[in-house]
Enzyme design. Structure first.
Site, PDB file in Angstrom:
ATOM      1  N   LYS A   1      -2.591  -1.624  -3.319  1.00 55.50           N
ATOM      2  CA  LYS A   1      -3.395  -0.393  -3.237  1.00 55.50           C
ATOM      3  C   LYS A   1      -2.502   0.832  -3.287  1.00 55.50           C
ATOM      4  CE  LYS A   1      -5.997   1.921   0.334  1.00 55.50           C
ATOM      5  NZ  LYS A   1      -6.402   1.815   1.736  1.00 55.50           N
TER       6      LYS A   1
ATOM      7  N   LYS B   1       0.866  -1.189   0.000  1.00 54.98           N
ATOM      8  CA  LYS B   1       0.000   0.000   0.000  1.00 54.98           C
ATOM      9  C   LYS B   1       0.895   1.230   0.000  1.00 54.98           C
ATOM     10  CE  LYS B   1      -3.225   2.513   2.884  1.00 54.98           C
ATOM     11  NZ  LYS B   1      -4.130   2.380   4.057  1.00 54.98           N
TER      12      LYS B   1
END
Ligand code: PB1
Length: 342
Positions: free
Chosen positions: A263, A210
């Protein structure tokens, strides 16, 4: 034309003719290794501590903050259309709820635990994922517990996050998804679930790769979770850090992750491909984050793209890069679009 003449005049090499493999709509479906299906879609829900809340979020078109009393009418049509999974984010709006350690995150009367219990009872077929983080619940807006100097206290953070994850699982969550990105939280969460005799029935979906960046603004509007000062660059990965992402993927897998989230998604397909290779025996999930979602809507409003077409193009890209699951704010639209396609 005689064969001899045809052969002599034919300029194209046999191997160069590819068009016959995709000149029909069905062939174009056959050319995809993995096609988008409803059971891949995970729909984010922002559940607030006002049980009757139903508030639009200006920066997140068609997405609402919802109170537990409004969940039934909201989810019923989506479940009827084939929604299989949701990911819950709590939004405590009552003044004075937030504190330095995010006590409200696993408040039994709080929005997430109340949401879990309601959904388990009203929609037993719906798979419930709970995002595990402190940023929505801390007075400073960071994802963990801080030292006095404002840096992340790793030990206190991961023990707090593990407690929150275990309490979500105890309340009935099928899956916990730690989005904090603090080192070692997967190990502590897995250990906590084992000690609570819940590890055998709780999926740990790690946001292992992420990245910090500029694509989370609408989410922070929805969840009221922006950091009060500073940023998350010291605990979310730098956008250029492919090596760090590869190391985080290896680490989280070794600490017991059952699945991996990459992400954001659109600008990180290389990382998704890395994840599908490094963690090839785990499901890889793409998170089409709020900023990416809002950009597609903005471009469609400007007439630059067609929303349905660009939605399929972007989400097929995640599948091409190796994702098997997609967290997407477009889940309601895809439930309709996929019916139209078939
Ligand atoms: O849709 C999104 O933008 C997701 C945002 C994401 C939720 N897991 C976070 C990003 C952030 O605010 O840094 C929340 C982090 N716990």
């Amino acid at each position: 034309m005689h064969t001899a003449e045809f052969l002599e005049t034919e300029p194209t090499e046999i191997s160069s003719v590819l068009a016959g493999g995709y000149n029909h709509p069905l062939l174009r479906q056959w050319q995809s290794e993995r096609q988008l299906t409803k059971n891949m879609l995970i729909f984010p829900l922002f559940i607030s501590d006002n049980p009757d809340d139903f508030t639009e979020i200006d920066s997140l078109p068609n997405i609402n903050r919802i109170g537990v009393h409004r969940l039934k009418d909201y989810l019923k049509p989506l479940v009827a259309k084939g929604l299989r999974s949701v990911i819950l984010f709590g939004v405590p709006l009552i003044p004075g709820t937030k504190d330095p350690v995010g006590t409200a995150a696993d408040d039994p009367a709080g929005p997430v635990i109340q949401g879990i219990k309601f959904i388990r009872e009203s929609f037993p077929e719906l798979y419930i994922i709970c995002d595990v983080c402190l940023c929505e619940y801390t007075s400073h807006g960071h994802c963990g517990v801080l030292y006095d100097d404002g840096t992340i206290n790793r030990e206190l953070s991961v023990s707090r996050l593990a407690a929150v994850a275990v309490n979500y699982a105890k309340a009935g969550a099928h899956c916990v998804a730690p989005s904090d990105m603090i080192d070692g939280r997967i190990r502590d969460i897995k250990r906590g679930l084992i000690n609570a005799n819940l590890a055998h029935k709780t999926f740990v979906l790690s946001y292992a790769a992420k990245f910090s960046g500029n694509l989370y603004g609408p989410f922070r509007d929805a969840a009221c979770s922006a950091p009060s000062d500073g940023d998350r660059k010291c605990y979310q990965l730098p956008p250029a850090g492919r090596g760090l992402a590869r190391r985080a993927l290896e680490r989280d897998m070794s600490e017991g992750a059952d699945g991996i989230i990459v992400k954001p998604s659109t600008f990180y397909l290389d990382i998704m491909r890395d994840a599908s290779e490094i963690c090839k025996d785990l499901p890889i999930c793409a998170y089409h984050v709020s900023g990416e979602y809002a950009m597609l809507h903005a471009a469609a409003e400007k007439g630059v793209v067609d929303l349905k077409t660009i939605a399929f193009e972007s989400h097929q890209g995640f599948l091409r890069a190796g994702a098997r699951l997609i967290i997407t704010y477009l889940a309601p639209e895809f439930l309709d679009w996929l019916d139209e396609e078939n």
